[in-house]
Design a protein around this motif. Structure first.
Motif, PDB file in Angstrom:
ATOM      1  N   LYS A  33      83.896  92.511-149.019  1.00 19.70           N
ATOM      2  CA  LYS A  33      85.024  92.219-149.905  1.00 19.70           C
ATOM      3  C   LYS A  33      85.615  93.508-150.469  1.00 19.70           C
ATOM      4  O   LYS A  33      86.835  93.645-150.609  1.00 19.70           O
ATOM      5  N   ARG A  85      88.983  76.291-141.408  1.00  9.43           N
ATOM      6  CA  ARG A  85      88.331  77.342-140.618  1.00  9.43           C
ATOM      7  C   ARG A  85      87.001  76.892-140.011  1.00  9.43           C
ATOM      8  O   ARG A  85      86.272  77.710-139.458  1.00  9.43           O
ATOM      9  N   TYR A 127      88.095  74.782-147.020  1.00  9.75           N
ATOM     10  CA  TYR A 127      87.836  75.890-146.093  1.00  9.75           C
ATOM     11  C   TYR A 127      87.280  75.355-144.778  1.00  9.75           C
ATOM     12  O   TYR A 127      87.658  75.819-143.692  1.00  9.75           O
ATOM     13  N   SER A 185      82.700  81.833-145.094  1.00 11.93           N
ATOM     14  CA  SER A 185      82.544  82.005-143.645  1.00 11.93           C
ATOM     15  C   SER A 185      81.066  82.176-143.297  1.00 11.93           C
ATOM     16  O   SER A 185      80.560  81.551-142.351  1.00 11.93           O
ATOM     17  N   SER A 207      78.551  89.706-147.948  1.00 15.88           N
ATOM     18  CA  SER A 207      79.931  89.230-148.111  1.00 15.88           C
ATOM     19  C   SER A 207      80.652  90.018-149.197  1.00 15.88           C
ATOM     20  O   SER A 207      81.845  90.327-149.071  1.00 15.88           O
ATOM     21  N   LYS A 266      86.940  90.210-141.445  1.00 15.62           N
ATOM     22  CA  LYS A 266      88.351  89.841-141.293  1.00 15.62           C
ATOM     23  C   LYS A 266      88.707  88.576-142.069  1.00 15.62           C
ATOM     24  O   LYS A 266      89.859  88.389-142.460  1.00 15.62           O
ATOM     25  N   ASP A 267      87.730  87.700-142.290  1.00 12.21           N
ATOM     26  CA  ASP A 267      88.022  86.414-142.915  1.00 12.21           C
ATOM     27  C   ASP A 267      88.386  86.588-144.381  1.00 12.21           C
ATOM     28  O   ASP A 267      87.855  87.456-145.078  1.00 12.21           O
ATOM     29  N   GLU A 268      89.271  85.728-144.861  1.00 11.09           N
ATOM     30  CA  GLU A 268      89.739  85.838-146.247  1.00 11.09           C
ATOM     31  C   GLU A 268      88.666  85.442-147.255  1.00 11.09           C
ATOM     32  O   GLU A 268      88.630  85.961-148.368  1.00 11.09           O
ATOM     33  N   ASP A 269      87.784  84.512-146.896  1.00 13.20           N
ATOM     34  CA  ASP A 269      86.695  84.109-147.789  1.00 13.20           C
ATOM     35  C   ASP A 269      85.376  84.405-147.090  1.00 13.20           C
ATOM     36  O   ASP A 269      84.868  83.596-146.310  1.00 13.20           O
ATOM     37  N   LYS A 270      84.821  85.567-147.359  1.00 10.98           N
ATOM     38  CA  LYS A 270      83.663  86.040-146.633  1.00 10.98           C
ATOM     39  C   LYS A 270      82.406  85.233-146.949  1.00 10.98           C
ATOM     40  O   LYS A 270      81.568  84.996-146.083  1.00 10.98           O
TER      41      LYS A 270
END
Length: 279
Positions: free
Chosen positions: A81, A205, A201, A32, A77, A25-29
């Motif tokens: 994506k 987050r 980031y 994260s 990741s 779900k995170d924009e920057d896998k």
């Protein structure tokens, strides 16, 4: 398996699918996973003084394995994506026994009939997940490739860690050092890529990644507890129920279209995992 051990394994499987859901779900896998790995590294570093040191023969293995673990995170990741969780997660988890089996056969080890049956079920399930919506698009092909790459990393460091844990003199100390080194490597990669982006980031987050890093660490810790209470083969097999959780999470939380074919293929992968681990 006693009810407490069963509950521990099921909770670990649920948590494993849960942190994968967060990454998807995170924009920057990548970032994260980096902060989650860093959280795990800090927790493991705090626990290291409570355990004895590892044998010097284990350090070369630790170094190589830590690089492979970091590669696994990066590959995962990239899979998320480009692809859906309900496709990438089962393939990433399911293809691992295939690679391990191929390596075992190449080394001259024999497999049981149940293991061969399990490998066949996994292969059929993965093929179905690959072509469940016709010939995959370029994005889907990339996702499948990275999912298989993730499995290759897992299979390789699984074989390597089994040796490292044996020669280390203390398996738990080996595991803690492994996660410390992995977290450091992930942080180094993120800093080399863009320290400014990492800082931004982390500010935006960081707390969420901290919580999910705790979940990831707890999932690993619960499996270790379960392994100390029950038969390792049974624990490993039941742990793979996370594949089903991953598909359910993809359908419920990500609104992915999980039709009959994809669910059937996921079940084939899950059954195959049970057979390969218990055979």
């Amino acid at each position: 398996m006693d009810p407490i051990s069963l509950s521990i394994v099921m909770l670990s499987a649920l948590m494993h699918a849960g942190w994968n859901l967060f990454v998807k779900k995170d924009e920057d896998k990548f970032l994260s996973l980096t902060l989650m790995a860093a959280t795990s590294a800090v927790l493991c570093a705090l626990a290291l003084p409570l355990l004895p040191g590892v044998n010097s023969r284990a350090w070369p293995i630790l170094g190589v394995s830590a690089i492979l673990h970091a590669g696994y995170r990066i590959c995962l990741s990239l899979g998320y994506k480009y692809g859906e969780m309900s496709q990438v997660y089962p393939i990433a988890r399911g293809a691992t026994p295939l690679f391990v089996a191929l390596a075992s056969v190449a080394m001259g080890l024999s497999l049981s009939a149940w293991q061969y049956l399990g490998i066949l079920a996994i292969a059929v399930g993965i093929m179905g997940l690959t072509f469940d919506r016709g010939f995959p698009t370029s994005h889907a092909r990339a996702a499948i490739g990275f999912a298989l790459g993730t499995s290759a990393f897992i299979a390789t460091f699984t074989l390597l860690d089994s040796k490292g844990a044996r020669v280390s003199g203390h398996a738990y100390a080996y595991i803690l050092w492994l996660f410390v080194l992995e977290g450091l490597l992930m942080l180094m990669a993120a800093l080399l890529k863009s320290p400014v982006r990492l800082a931004r980031y982390a500010k935006a987050r960081g707390r969420t990644c901290l919580v999910n890093g705790l979940v990831m660490s707890a999932a690993h810790a619960l499996i270790i507890v379960a392994l100390s209470r029950s038969q390792p083969a049974l624990v490993s097999a039941l742990r793979e129920v996370s594949v089903v959780f991953g598909v359910i999470f993809g359908a419920v939380f990500l609104k992915e279209s999980v039709g009959f074919v994809r669910m059937l293929c996921t079940l084939a992968v899950t059954v195959g995992l049970f057979f390969t681990l218990l055979g």
